[in-house]
Design a protein around this motif. Structure first.
Motif, PDB file in Angstrom:
ATOM      1  N   LEU A  17       0.840  -1.197   0.000  1.00 23.42           N
ATOM      2  CA  LEU A  17       0.000   0.000   0.000  1.00 23.42           C
ATOM      3  C   LEU A  17       0.875   1.247   0.000  1.00 23.42           C
ATOM      4  O   LEU A  17       1.861   1.332   0.738  1.00 23.42           O
ATOM      5  N   LEU A  18       0.529   2.204  -0.853  1.00 25.55           N
ATOM      6  CA  LEU A  18       1.104   3.548  -0.833  1.00 25.55           C
ATOM      7  C   LEU A  18      -0.061   4.494  -1.058  1.00 25.55           C
ATOM      8  O   LEU A  18      -0.576   4.595  -2.170  1.00 25.55           O
ATOM      9  N   GLU A  19      -0.504   5.158   0.001  1.00 22.37           N
ATOM     10  CA  GLU A  19      -1.783   5.867  -0.023  1.00 22.37           C
ATOM     11  C   GLU A  19      -1.642   7.315   0.433  1.00 22.37           C
ATOM     12  O   GLU A  19      -1.005   7.605   1.448  1.00 22.37           O
ATOM     13  N   ALA A  20      -2.247   8.209  -0.328  1.00 21.51           N
ATOM     14  CA  ALA A  20      -2.331   9.612   0.075  1.00 21.51           C
ATOM     15  C   ALA A  20      -3.438   9.753   1.138  1.00 21.51           C
ATOM     16  O   ALA A  20      -4.402   8.979   1.141  1.00 21.51           O
ATOM     17  N   PRO A  21      -3.332  10.725   2.032  1.00 15.93           N
ATOM     18  CA  PRO A  21      -4.343  10.879   3.087  1.00 15.93           C
ATOM     19  C   PRO A  21      -5.657  11.425   2.540  1.00 15.93           C
ATOM     20  O   PRO A  21      -5.688  12.063   1.476  1.00 15.93           O
ATOM     21  N   LEU A  22      -6.727  11.176   3.278  1.00 17.08           N
ATOM     22  CA  LEU A  22      -8.033  11.708   2.890  1.00 17.08           C
ATOM     23  C   LEU A  22      -8.023  13.234   2.969  1.00 17.08           C
ATOM     24  O   LEU A  22      -8.551  13.924   2.098  1.00 17.08           O
ATOM     25  N   VAL A  23      -7.438  13.772   4.037  1.00 18.92           N
ATOM     26  CA  VAL A  23      -7.164  15.208   4.176  1.00 18.92           C
ATOM     27  C   VAL A  23      -5.720  15.340   4.666  1.00 18.92           C
ATOM     28  O   VAL A  23      -5.130  14.368   5.141  1.00 18.92           O
ATOM     29  N   ASN A  24      -5.154  16.517   4.547  1.00 21.11           N
ATOM     30  CA  ASN A  24      -3.762  16.690   4.944  1.00 21.11           C
ATOM     31  C   ASN A  24      -3.575  16.396   6.432  1.00 21.11           C
ATOM     32  O   ASN A  24      -4.329  16.899   7.272  1.00 21.11           O
ATOM     33  N   PRO A  25      -2.566  15.591   6.793  1.00 22.59           N
ATOM     34  CA  PRO A  25      -2.290  15.319   8.207  1.00 22.59           C
ATOM     35  C   PRO A  25      -1.935  16.596   8.973  1.00 22.59           C
ATOM     36  O   PRO A  25      -1.550  17.612   8.384  1.00 22.59           O
ATOM     37  N   VAL A  26      -2.039  16.510  10.290  1.00 21.93           N
ATOM     38  CA  VAL A  26      -1.773  17.651  11.173  1.00 21.93           C
ATOM     39  C   VAL A  26      -0.427  17.448  11.855  1.00 21.93           C
ATOM     40  O   VAL A  26      -0.186  16.410  12.479  1.00 21.93           O
ATOM     41  N   LEU A  27       0.456  18.434  11.743  1.00 19.52           N
ATOM     42  CA  LEU A  27       1.760  18.387  12.395  1.00 19.52           C
ATOM     43  C   LEU A  27       1.610  18.711  13.873  1.00 19.52           C
ATOM     44  O   LEU A  27       0.881  19.636  14.249  1.00 19.52           O
ATOM     45  N   ASN A  28       2.288  17.939  14.747  1.00 20.40           N
ATOM     46  CA  ASN A  28       2.277  18.237  16.181  1.00 20.40           C
ATOM     47  C   ASN A  28       2.908  19.600  16.440  1.00 20.40           C
ATOM     48  O   ASN A  28       3.908  19.962  15.814  1.00 20.40           O
ATOM     49  N   ALA A  29       2.341  20.340  17.400  1.00 15.26           N
ATOM     50  CA  ALA A  29       2.825  21.693  17.698  1.00 15.26           C
ATOM     51  C   ALA A  29       4.286  21.694  18.132  1.00 15.26           C
ATOM     52  O   ALA A  29       4.995  22.686  17.930  1.00 15.26           O
ATOM     53  N   SER A  30       4.756  20.593  18.718  1.00 18.59           N
ATOM     54  CA  SER A  30       6.146  20.525  19.166  1.00 18.59           C
ATOM     55  C   SER A  30       7.134  20.608  18.011  1.00 18.59           C
ATOM     56  O   SER A  30       8.319  20.880  18.223  1.00 18.59           O
ATOM     57  N   HIS A  31       6.659  20.391  16.770  1.00 16.88           N
ATOM     58  CA  HIS A  31       7.535  20.432  15.596  1.00 16.88           C
ATOM     59  C   HIS A  31       7.367  21.714  14.783  1.00 16.88           C
ATOM     60  O   HIS A  31       7.987  21.838  13.721  1.00 16.88           O
ATOM     61  N   TYR A  32       6.546  22.651  15.274  1.00 16.66           N
ATOM     62  CA  TYR A  32       6.402  23.916  14.550  1.00 16.66           C
ATOM     63  C   TYR A  32       7.766  24.601  14.475  1.00 16.66           C
ATOM     64  O   TYR A  32       8.477  24.730  15.465  1.00 16.66           O
ATOM     65  N   GLY A  33       8.120  25.063  13.300  1.00 16.89           N
ATOM     66  CA  GLY A  33       9.390  25.750  13.113  1.00 16.89           C
ATOM     67  C   GLY A  33      10.514  24.844  12.671  1.00 16.89           C
ATOM     68  O   GLY A  33      11.461  25.292  12.040  1.00 16.89           O
ATOM     69  N   SER A  34      10.430  23.551  12.988  1.00 18.96           N
ATOM     70  CA  SER A  34      11.481  22.621  12.575  1.00 18.96           C
ATOM     71  C   SER A  34      11.016  21.666  11.487  1.00 18.96           C
ATOM     72  O   SER A  34      11.841  21.067  10.791  1.00 18.96           O
ATOM     73  N   ARG A  35       9.697  21.518  11.332  1.00 19.57           N
ATOM     74  CA  ARG A  35       9.129  20.640  10.311  1.00 19.57           C
ATOM     75  C   ARG A  35       8.097  21.402   9.490  1.00 19.57           C
ATOM     76  O   ARG A  35       7.387  22.283  10.000  1.00 19.57           O
ATOM     77  N   CYS A  36       7.985  21.043   8.216  1.00 18.34           N
ATOM     78  CA  CYS A  36       7.041  21.690   7.308  1.00 18.34           C
ATOM     79  C   CYS A  36       5.605  21.311   7.663  1.00 18.34           C
ATOM     80  O   CYS A  36       5.315  20.144   7.927  1.00 18.34           O
ATOM     81  N   ARG A  37       4.710  22.277   7.622  1.00 19.04           N
ATOM     82  CA  ARG A  37       3.310  22.012   7.963  1.00 19.04           C
ATOM     83  C   ARG A  37       2.617  21.136   6.921  1.00 19.04           C
ATOM     84  O   ARG A  37       1.606  20.515   7.225  1.00 19.04           O
ATOM     85  N   LEU A  38       3.144  21.085   5.702  1.00 15.35           N
ATOM     86  CA  LEU A  38       2.499  20.274   4.662  1.00 15.35           C
ATOM     87  C   LEU A  38       3.165  18.911   4.507  1.00 15.35           C
ATOM     88  O   LEU A  38       2.519  17.874   4.691  1.00 15.35           O
ATOM     89  N   CYS A  39       4.452  18.880   4.181  1.00 11.20           N
ATOM     90  CA  CYS A  39       5.102  17.600   3.866  1.00 11.20           C
ATOM     91  C   CYS A  39       5.787  16.964   5.069  1.00 11.20           C
ATOM     92  O   CYS A  39       6.247  15.821   4.982  1.00 11.20           O
ATOM     93  N   PHE A  40       5.877  17.681   6.190  1.00  8.33           N
ATOM     94  CA  PHE A  40       6.505  17.202   7.422  1.00  8.33           C
ATOM     95  C   PHE A  40       8.024  17.046   7.286  1.00  8.33           C
ATOM     96  O   PHE A  40       8.671  16.488   8.164  1.00  8.33           O
ATOM     97  N   GLY A  41       8.596  17.506   6.177  1.00  9.80           N
ATOM     98  CA  GLY A  41      10.039  17.464   6.025  1.00  9.80           C
ATOM     99  C   GLY A  41      10.713  18.533   6.856  1.00  9.80           C
ATOM    100  O   GLY A  41      10.067  19.472   7.337  1.00  9.80           O
ATOM    101  N   PRO A  42      12.038  18.438   7.059  1.00 11.48           N
ATOM    102  CA  PRO A  42      12.754  19.438   7.857  1.00 11.48           C
ATOM    103  C   PRO A  42      12.693  20.817   7.203  1.00 11.48           C
ATOM    104  O   PRO A  42      12.782  20.954   5.990  1.00 11.48           O
ATOM    105  N   VAL A  43      12.533  21.853   8.037  1.00 14.10           N
ATOM    106  CA  VAL A  43      12.604  23.236   7.564  1.00 14.10           C
ATOM    107  C   VAL A  43      14.074  23.629   7.499  1.00 14.10           C
ATOM    108  O   VAL A  43      14.812  23.415   8.458  1.00 14.10           O
ATOM    109  N   PRO A  44      14.540  24.178   6.360  1.00 16.34           N
ATOM    110  CA  PRO A  44      15.957  24.542   6.240  1.00 16.34           C
ATOM    111  C   PRO A  44      16.392  25.503   7.339  1.00 16.34           C
ATOM    112  O   PRO A  44      15.621  26.360   7.786  1.00 16.34           O
ATOM    113  N   LEU A  45      17.633  25.361   7.775  1.00 17.96           N
ATOM    114  CA  LEU A  45      18.167  26.228   8.816  1.00 17.96           C
ATOM    115  C   LEU A  45      18.461  27.616   8.262  1.00 17.96           C
ATOM    116  O   LEU A  45      18.806  27.786   7.094  1.00 17.96           O
TER     117      LEU A  45
END
Length: 433
Positions: A17-45
């Protein structure tokens, strides 16, 4: 009545299985600023070497393609200083999907395919769902950008919103990175149809790619025969049987009767309640309705080691709040194959690494790997990550390099089966090799 089966034989490491979400997932607040709100990848320094908390996305592309950030920001400003929970944000995203649907009944029917199990919850639990549903409805109104979005909660009604919150609690996935660290919460329709087993046939991971939300990936972790059911682990399956059954009953409304939950002989060692008989190295478990040591056979002789914090009450959640000295005592005194050894060891390793005590971290992790192998299932990603972490610690300390080489080979094999050769962590293992 929902399940998934193999249409043909599936060897370990097969992507099912390789499945896109029904709606965009929600990033935990603890990762705000260090992870992207859309793709969850690292935010560049930034040039100063730190990520700026004001940067919600990793790139202009993700910022342009994210339909939810402005809604979340608008609603959060209206309820400041309170923070919306991931369940509230995910529920609101689903409501916006329904508000914009050209065929509302069909969109509702799609959402209702996720089980709610409301009839199995207590009155107190239902009341908690009702309170959360009210928050979802309120936040949906405050974050709305159109009249349809503002009116959708009232159009659906209170009972539907309560069932929605129950569906999210039953079907939401914890989105995690390759090192099994939680990042957020998502909803995946096909993935939610895969039933639970404490000895699963598939493992879940998430593919993070710039420009889109995390995709759920499921791969077989052991051989599956044609017609065999695909099963996933909903919880920490390294816990003793009683603790697993309790959590599954409370969170998912069923009693597990899988093969692992019937292996009471193994559970004696996972629970790790040591025998109090002098000189005996056995553990105490249930035998013919009585507690008895599996080694010496004496009944009712259960020592203090393994009780309370060291027994089946110890979990990933409880060790986080322990003082370091107490945690070290639990790790040293717990049985070498027990879940107590596994939980306390993993927590100690993380703390030692944070303190840059890499030699101590290597010793504890090496002494924890036997419990990790015993308590968890075949080709568990947690085992693969633990092995690679131990390899890096041994190489950093420049000790036992021959052992590190053998462990690296096994870590690579486990991570290849669980994640695939395109996974960043697997690539790192190969590059270090």
């Amino acid at each position: 009545g929902r399940f998934a089966v193999a249409k043909s034989r599936l060897p370990p490491g097969t992507t099912v299985l390789l499945e896109a979400p029904l709606v965009n997932p929600v990033l935990n607040a603890s990762h705000y600023g260090s992870r992207c709100r859309l793709c969850f990848g690292p935010v560049p320094l930034s040039p100063l070497g730190v990520s700026a908390a004001v940067e919600p996305h990793c790139s202009e592309r993700c910022a342009r393609l994210d339909p939810d950030y402005e809604h979340d920001r608008r609603g959060a400003a209206a309820i400041h200083p309170h923070e919306p929970t991931p369940t509230v944000l995910l529920g609101c995203r689903l409501l916006r999907l329904l508000a914009g649907a050209p065929d509302l009944p069909a969109a509702k029917a799609q959402a209702e395919r996720f089980v709610a199990n409301l009839e199995h919850f207590s009155r107190e639990e239902t009341e908690a769902f009702e309170a959360m549903a009210a928050m979802v409805g309120r936040f949906s109104q405050l974050s709305a950008a159109t009249p349809d979005e503002r009116d959708i909660a009232a159009k659906l009604g209170k009972d539907w919103l309560v069932a929605l919150v129950a569906r999210l609690s039953q079907n939401g996935f914890t989105v995690a990175d390759s090192e099994c660290q939680p990042l957020g919460m998502g909803l995946y329709e096909a993935g939610s149809a895969v039933n639970h087993s404490c000895c699963p046939t598939v493992v879940s991971s998430f593919k993070l790619e710039q420009g889109g939300p995390p995709k759920l990936k499921m791969r077989t972790c052991r051989d599956v025969r044609e017609g065999g059911e695909l099963s996933n682990a909903y919880i920490d399956v390294g816990m003793p049987v009683a603790a697993r059954r309790r959590e599954l009953k409370e969170s998912y409304c069923f009693e597990c009767e899988c093969e692992a939950c019937r292996d009471f002989e193994k559970d004696v060692w996972v629970e790790g309640r040591r025998c109090a008989e002098d000189g005996c190295k056995g553990c105490v478990g249930w035998k013919d309705g009585k507690r008895a040591c599996v080694a010496c056979g004496r009944e009712g002789r259960e020592g203090q080691e393994g009780e309370g914090e060291g027994g089946d009450e110890l979990s990933v959640n409880t060790v986080g709040g322990m003082e370091e000295r107490r945690l070290e005592e639990v790790w040293r005194s717990s049985y070498k194959l027990s879940h107590a050894r596994l939980c306390s060891g993993n927590e100690l390793v993380m703390r030692y690494i944070d303190q840059q005590r890499f030699g101590d971290a290597a010793k504890v992790l090496k002494g924890t790997m036997e419990a990790m192998d015993f308590c968890l299932f075949e080709n568990s990603p947690v085992v693969g990550v633990g092995l690679f972490k131990l390899v890096k610690l041994l190489e950093y300390e420049e000790v036992e390099l021959e052992l590190a080489g053998r462990l690296r080979a096994r870590a690579a094999d486990v991570l290849r089966i669980c994640y695939g050769e395109d996974d960043p962590l697997y690539k790192e293992v190969i590059e270090r090799w």
